[in-house]
Design a protein around this motif. Structure first.
Motif, PDB file in Angstrom:
ATOM      1  N   TRP A 129       0.160  10.257   3.063  1.00  4.92           N
ATOM      2  CA  TRP A 129      -0.573   9.079   2.605  1.00  4.92           C
ATOM      3  C   TRP A 129      -0.703   8.082   3.755  1.00  4.92           C
ATOM      4  O   TRP A 129      -1.783   7.553   4.013  1.00  4.92           O
ATOM      5  CB  TRP A 129       0.148   8.486   1.410  1.00  4.92           C
ATOM      6  CG  TRP A 129      -0.317   7.132   0.977  1.00  4.92           C
ATOM      7  CD1 TRP A 129       0.371   5.961   1.121  1.00  4.92           C
ATOM      8  CD2 TRP A 129      -1.547   6.793   0.331  1.00  4.92           C
ATOM      9  NE1 TRP A 129      -0.351   4.926   0.597  1.00  4.92           N
ATOM     10  CE2 TRP A 129      -1.544   5.395   0.111  1.00  4.92           C
ATOM     11  CE3 TRP A 129      -2.661   7.523  -0.076  1.00  4.92           C
ATOM     12  CZ2 TRP A 129      -2.599   4.734  -0.496  1.00  4.92           C
ATOM     13  CZ3 TRP A 129      -3.709   6.853  -0.678  1.00  4.92           C
ATOM     14  CH2 TRP A 129      -3.675   5.478  -0.887  1.00  4.92           C
TER      15      TRP A 129
ATOM     16  N   GLN B 168       0.844  -1.193   0.000  1.00  4.64           N
ATOM     17  CA  GLN B 168       0.000   0.000   0.000  1.00  4.64           C
ATOM     18  C   GLN B 168       0.872   1.232   0.000  1.00  4.64           C
ATOM     19  O   GLN B 168       0.450   2.307   0.385  1.00  4.64           O
ATOM     20  CB  GLN B 168      -0.918  -0.011   1.220  1.00  4.64           C
ATOM     21  CG  GLN B 168      -1.739  -1.257   1.274  1.00  4.64           C
ATOM     22  CD  GLN B 168      -2.580  -1.314   2.517  1.00  4.64           C
ATOM     23  OE1 GLN B 168      -2.926  -0.303   3.097  1.00  4.64           O
ATOM     24  NE2 GLN B 168      -2.901  -2.512   2.933  1.00  4.64           N
TER      25      GLN B 168
ATOM     26  N   VAL C 277      -4.405   8.316   5.128  1.00  2.24           N
ATOM     27  CA  VAL C 277      -5.181   7.255   4.479  1.00  2.24           C
ATOM     28  C   VAL C 277      -4.912   5.884   5.101  1.00  2.24           C
ATOM     29  O   VAL C 277      -5.813   5.239   5.630  1.00  2.24           O
ATOM     30  CB  VAL C 277      -4.904   7.227   2.958  1.00  2.24           C
ATOM     31  CG1 VAL C 277      -5.718   6.136   2.301  1.00  2.24           C
ATOM     32  CG2 VAL C 277      -5.223   8.572   2.336  1.00  2.24           C
ATOM     33  N   LEU C 278      -3.653   5.477   5.039  1.00  6.75           N
ATOM     34  CA  LEU C 278      -3.374   4.085   5.385  1.00  6.75           C
ATOM     35  C   LEU C 278      -3.641   3.759   6.846  1.00  6.75           C
ATOM     36  O   LEU C 278      -4.040   2.655   7.183  1.00  6.75           O
ATOM     37  CB  LEU C 278      -1.921   3.736   5.054  1.00  6.75           C
ATOM     38  CG  LEU C 278      -1.628   3.644   3.571  1.00  6.75           C
ATOM     39  CD1 LEU C 278      -0.257   3.047   3.354  1.00  6.75           C
ATOM     40  CD2 LEU C 278      -2.673   2.807   2.869  1.00  6.75           C
TER      41      LEU C 278
ATOM     42  N   PHE D 176      -5.830   5.094   8.659  1.00  2.27           N
ATOM     43  CA  PHE D 176      -7.212   5.361   9.059  1.00  2.27           C
ATOM     44  C   PHE D 176      -8.019   4.075   8.932  1.00  2.27           C
ATOM     45  O   PHE D 176      -8.736   3.856   7.969  1.00  2.27           O
ATOM     46  CB  PHE D 176      -7.813   6.476   8.203  1.00  2.27           C
ATOM     47  CG  PHE D 176      -9.075   7.037   8.774  1.00  2.27           C
ATOM     48  CD1 PHE D 176      -9.026   7.981   9.788  1.00  2.27           C
ATOM     49  CD2 PHE D 176     -10.307   6.604   8.340  1.00  2.27           C
ATOM     50  CE1 PHE D 176     -10.189   8.485  10.327  1.00  2.27           C
ATOM     51  CE2 PHE D 176     -11.474   7.104   8.886  1.00  2.27           C
ATOM     52  CZ  PHE D 176     -11.407   8.049   9.879  1.00  2.27           C
TER      53      PHE D 176
END
Lengths: 674, 295
Positions: free
Chosen positions: A530, A128, A534-535, A537
């Motif tokens: 990022w 990711q 994002v990751l 979360f």
């Protein structure tokens, strides 16, 4: 598309967009799948570009069968089976390649597009990382472009308009996506299917010391974690000890876990500065987590293991963000029995030379502080050298290190010092973690790499509790005060052997390469953003976010309803705007001309809908000789304004003419009645 | 003809595919606690949601004008000329125009820039003889993503004729009929002897217009000349040997075409209707019309 058009050939341009999009999904595959799979996929895509130009496609059933047979055999040979995540993905990718080679109908195009999105998705199974994410998102956007192009039919311009449309859609979609991402309730761990961690070989931190068997360590630039200090009070680099694990069981240079059975029951009293940290840790597939020396309370989803180190409740399979509070010192009253025992346990064999050395310290002064001081003095003055490639120590590693080669890195020093102090009767343990980090002034955070991995000792002082003793700091003080990268750079500059020069050039101090350095910082900030936004979360982070916005006691269903309402609101705003833009725009020239026609109509001649303005003007002028001049003038102006290119009549002038036109016998519209 | 129908929105079957895809993404995200997969999921969902207004307003602000519909023979195609003017400020894409009353066939305008007009001809097979009516056109679009279809009805009021399908024996009947009035045994039209004047019909040759009369301010008249007739040709419904009236009408339609092609004057006798012998486009149209409307 009407049903009748479904079976028509795919227009070429959407297909090329699709192939371009899929090319972006290829690079991330190289990390996970056997390299020939993405290579085959890429070859199929490139071949499609060529085949489309020639109008060829894969028709022969025999060739398809051969293709399937060969590739499936290759998959079995590569992985040993057809089941499992990686073989499964490979099968999927191979079938997709076949589909691309044979596809030619519109229906197949849509199916391929859907599969394309699944390929995007599967890229995230393996990694990711931001690099992977950028590839997948590029592919995602291009697939959207392909879909838009597909629905544009044979509009003339092919390149920019669909791209712009896709860009517009995505930019407008971003706020909605953010809302959905934050608010749509997550579930986690409810399902069985989990992809095993395949990519978690990190070469930095390890929860055991075995320096003897490592000839040299490569300085890995992989990111371990990133840390922010929300209160702004960052300690100096030299005192930025990130605690990872405590090792109790030592055998000379070799150390490993062996924590005492019972957790220390002694009350701990935090003292000194309180430091809050927000840490975003990269996935490593194990349970250890890091915090500044020494964390006092565990964040949610983690526990405080003996020796005040953090342990995740689960393996860290994905990036994770947590907040933790540490104190400079934590006072402990007494050392409990099993803990004392564990921290005094000695290696099975200790050479007389080593015993003699320790005795020379203890005979002078029994006080633990004095002994520690003497030991450090020994390392400082004993001709020890810090080296990343000290070579292997095999038999009698401790003696060989202490009395002969005297060359090693932090693990050698921490391991040997701890053993020596235990021999002197001082409870000692080894702590492994990281030291220092690199400050990123764009993102205002510290980046800690695997290369920053470090080991040090802690000794028990009766009146103080555990206290840190770092032997590396006396052998190579710069390693501690400057951080690893700068230390390496310094060594390289002074021609010190053993410094990994290639790595250093890449990491190098960046006075001359400020620009590259800035780019690197910016890139890392992006990665950090990022990772943090994002990751990390996940379901837990979402729960704490709900707590933060005081929605934690709201039923999930209500949250969904509220989310949908917000979304509907945003879409309504977009829709209102679109409506405004798509509405009929009154043509001012036409409106003025119609007004002119209405004025004339009051005197008789009415314009027939099929009558051109020139014809009408001629007819009206004939019937209204008094106004003929004006009628001709206005009509020719109208024609010029409407149909001629280039500079001509101004709209304003035309408006004045029409407004001034007053057919004989009529009042002006503006004149007062009377 | 700018009907302002209310747009209606309904999903296409591709929406099911999208929902499956979103479900797969959700499953991947939830089962692995994979926020990156979630990010793809929410982005695709949001892109779809944002595309709804684009689809919805792809049809507003369009002015639809329908030209006159030419008659067609049954079995051939009816063509409806449609002009669509984009009066909004944004370009429109892929607008399909159909005549749902007549069939599913649709004509697609791929691109319609702001302020521009585009002409298409919607064609559909002419089914049965008679007068037909179109009361609305359907505009549909699925642009940009194809998961939703927006339709709008545009009210138009058009009638068109479908002539009987011409078929049967192409050979014209040869029987002649002598009537008492031998003066009528001439065919009027082009010949040598002046036989009188009649009203000019638009579209006729202007060679024989009585220009002197026009100059006098009278109506436009055409001078007629007579030649010795080859015999008056009457196409008679009753004289045909078929029992099926449709078959008879088809035969008559074919004969009208054939007689017109041979430039022979002909008359038409239908039960209750008689059209005096003549020739020329207006005459043939009149005859065919009578055949189309025959009950």
């Amino acid at each position: 598309m009407s049903p009748g058009q479904q079976e028509t050939r795919i227009p070429r341009r959407p297909l090329l967009w699709l192939a371009t999009a899929l090319l972006f999904t290829v690079p991330p595959m190289f990390g996970t799948l056997a390299p020939w799979v993405p290579l085959t996929f890429m070859t199929a895509l490139v071949a499609k570009f060529w085949m489309e130009r020639k109008g060829v496609r894969l028709r022969s059933l025999v060739w398809k069968a051969v293709f399937v047979a060969v590739t499936f055999t290759a998959i079995i040979l590569s992985y040993g089976s057809l089941t499992g995540i990686e073989p499964g993905l490979s099968v999927f990718i191979i079938l997709m390649a076949l589909k691309i080679l044979e596809a030619h109908t519109a229906r197949e195009f849509r199916r391929m597009l859907m599969f394309g999105w699944i390929v995007c998705l599967s890229g995230f199974f393996s990694s990711q990382d931001l690099t992977v994410a950028l590839c997948e998102f590029a592919a995602f956007a291009l697939l959207l472009t392909a879909l838009i192009q597909f629905h544009r039919g044979s509009s003339r311009v092919a390149l920019w308009p669909p791209l712009r449309m896709a860009g517009k859609l995505l930019i407008q979609a971003l706020p909605l996506a953010a809302i959905l991402f934050l608010l749509f309730p997550r579930t986690s761990g409810v399902f069985r299917f989990r992809v095993p961690f395949s990519n978690t070989t990190s070469s930095g931190f390890s929860d055991r010391l075995s320096p003897g068997s490592i000839a040299s360590i490569a300085s890995s630039t992989d990111v371990a974690f990133r840390a922010e200090f929300p209160d702004g009070a960052a300690p100096s680099l030299g005192s930025m000890y990130w605690r990872g694990a405590v090792l109790w069981q030592g055998n000379g240079l070799e150390w490993q876990g062996g924590a005492p059975a019972a957790v220390s029951g002694a009350t701990q009293l935090p003292a000194g500065e309180r430091i809050r940290q927000r840490i975003t840790i990269e996935p490593h597939g194990e349970r250890w987590m890091f915090a500044l020396d020494r964390p006092f309370e565990a964040p949610a989803g983690a526990v405080l293991a003996p020796g005040n180190c953090l342990r995740g409740e689960r393996e860290l399979g994905s990036s994770r963000r947590y907040e933790v509070t540490s104190y400079r010192e934590i006072h402990e009253g007494e050392l409990r029995g099993d803990e004392r025992k564990a921290s005094l346990q000695l290696p099975a064999v200790v050479s007389p030379a080593v015993r003699e050395l320790v005795q020379s310290w203890t005979s002078e002064n029994e006080d633990p502080r004095a002994v520690v001081k003497a030991a450090l003095q020994f390392f400082r003055r004993g001709g020890f050298r810090y080296s990343l490639s000290p070579g292997e120590y095999k038999e009698n590693a401790l003696d060989e290190f202490l009395f002969h080669r005297r060359s090693g890195f932090c693990e050698h020093y921490a391991g040997s010092l701890a053993t020596l102090l235990r021999l002197a009767g001082i409870p000692t343990r080894v702590v492994v973690g990281y030291l220092g980090g690199e400050f990123n002034d764009i993102g205002r955070y510290f980046l800690v790499r695997q290369a920053d991995a470090h080991a040090w000792c802690e000794v028990w002082l009766p009146d103080r509790g555990w206290e840190r003793v770092d032997p590396t700091s006396v052998v190579a003080p710069e390693r501690v005060s400057l951080g690893f990268n700068s230390f390496l750079a310094m060594q390289a500059a002074s021609g010190e052997p053993g410094a990994a020069t290639g790595q250093v050039a890449a990491l190098g101090s960046s006075t001359q390469r400020q620009f590259l350095h800035d780019i690197r910082l910016a890139w890392d900030s992006a990665k950090y953003a990022w990772d943090t936004r994002v990751l990390s979360f996940d379901a837990e982070a979402q729960q704490s976010f709900f707590t933060e916005i005081r929605m934690d006691d709201v039923a999930p269903l209500l949250i969904v309803v509220r989310t949908l309402l917000i979304l509907a609101g945003v879409i309504a705003i977009y829709a209102a705007w679109m409506r405004l833009r798509s509405r009929r725009r009154p043509d001012p020239v036409k409106a003025l001309y119609e007004r002119f026609c209405r004025k004339i109509a009051r005197l008789g001649p009415e314009r027939i809908s099929t009558e051109g303005p020139a014809d009408f003007a001629a007819r009206a002028a004939l019937l209204l000789p008094n106004e003929s001049e004006q009628i001709r003038q206005i009509s020719s102006d109208y024609i010029a304004l409407r149909y001629s290119l280039g500079p001509g009549i101004l709209l304003e002038h035309f408006a004045n003419e029409v407004n001034a036109f007053t057919p004989h016998g009529l009042r002006t519209p503006l004149a007062p009645r009377g | 003809m700018s009907g302002r129908g209310i747009p209606f929105l309904y999903p296409t079957r591709h929406l099911a595919g999208l929902l499956c895809l979103l479900a797969a993404m959700w499953y991947a995200g939830a089962s692995q606690n994979n926020p990156a997969a979630y990010s793809l999921l929410v982005l695709l969902t949001a892109a779809f949601l944002v595309s709804i207004p684009y689809t919805l307003f792809n049809l507003t602000g369009l002015k639809v004008t329908v030209g006159s519909v030419k008659p067609a023979f049954a079995g051939q195609e009816v063509s409806i000329p449609v002009e669509i003017m984009n009066e909004g400020r944004i370009a429109r894409h892929t607008v399909a125009i159909s005549v749902p009353e007549a069939g599913p066939a649709a004509e697609t305008i791929d691109e319609l820039s702001a302020g521009k007009a585009s002409r298409v001809t919607v064609r559909f097979p002419a089914s049965s003889r008679g007068e037909h009516r179109i009361s609305w056109l359907g505009l549909t679009t699925v642009y940009p993503l194809g998961f939703l279809r927006v339709g709008r009805r545009v009210g138009v009021e058009r009638r068109y004729l479908v002539y009987p399908q011409p078929k049967g024996d192409p050979k014209l009947p040869t029987h002649r009929r002598r009537s008492a009035q031998s003066a009528l045994e001439m065919s009027l039209g082009e010949g040598d002897d002046f036989a009188g004047v009649r009203l000019y019909v638009a579209g006729e040759s202007q060679r024989h217009i009585d220009w002197k009369a026009v100059a006098r301010g009278q109506a436009i008249m055409t001078k007629q000349f007579a030649t010795e007739s080859q015999g008056l040709l009457y196409l008679d419904f009753a004289a045909l040997p078929f029992s099926d009236p449709e078959q008879r009408l088809s035969q008559l339609a074919l004969w009208v075409i054939e007689a017109e092609r041979a430039r022979r004057p002909y008359g038409l006798r239908l039960p209750g209707t008689e059209i005096a012998p003549s020739a020329g486009e207006p005459h043939s149209q009149r005859c065919l019309r009578a055949l189309a409307l025959f009950k």
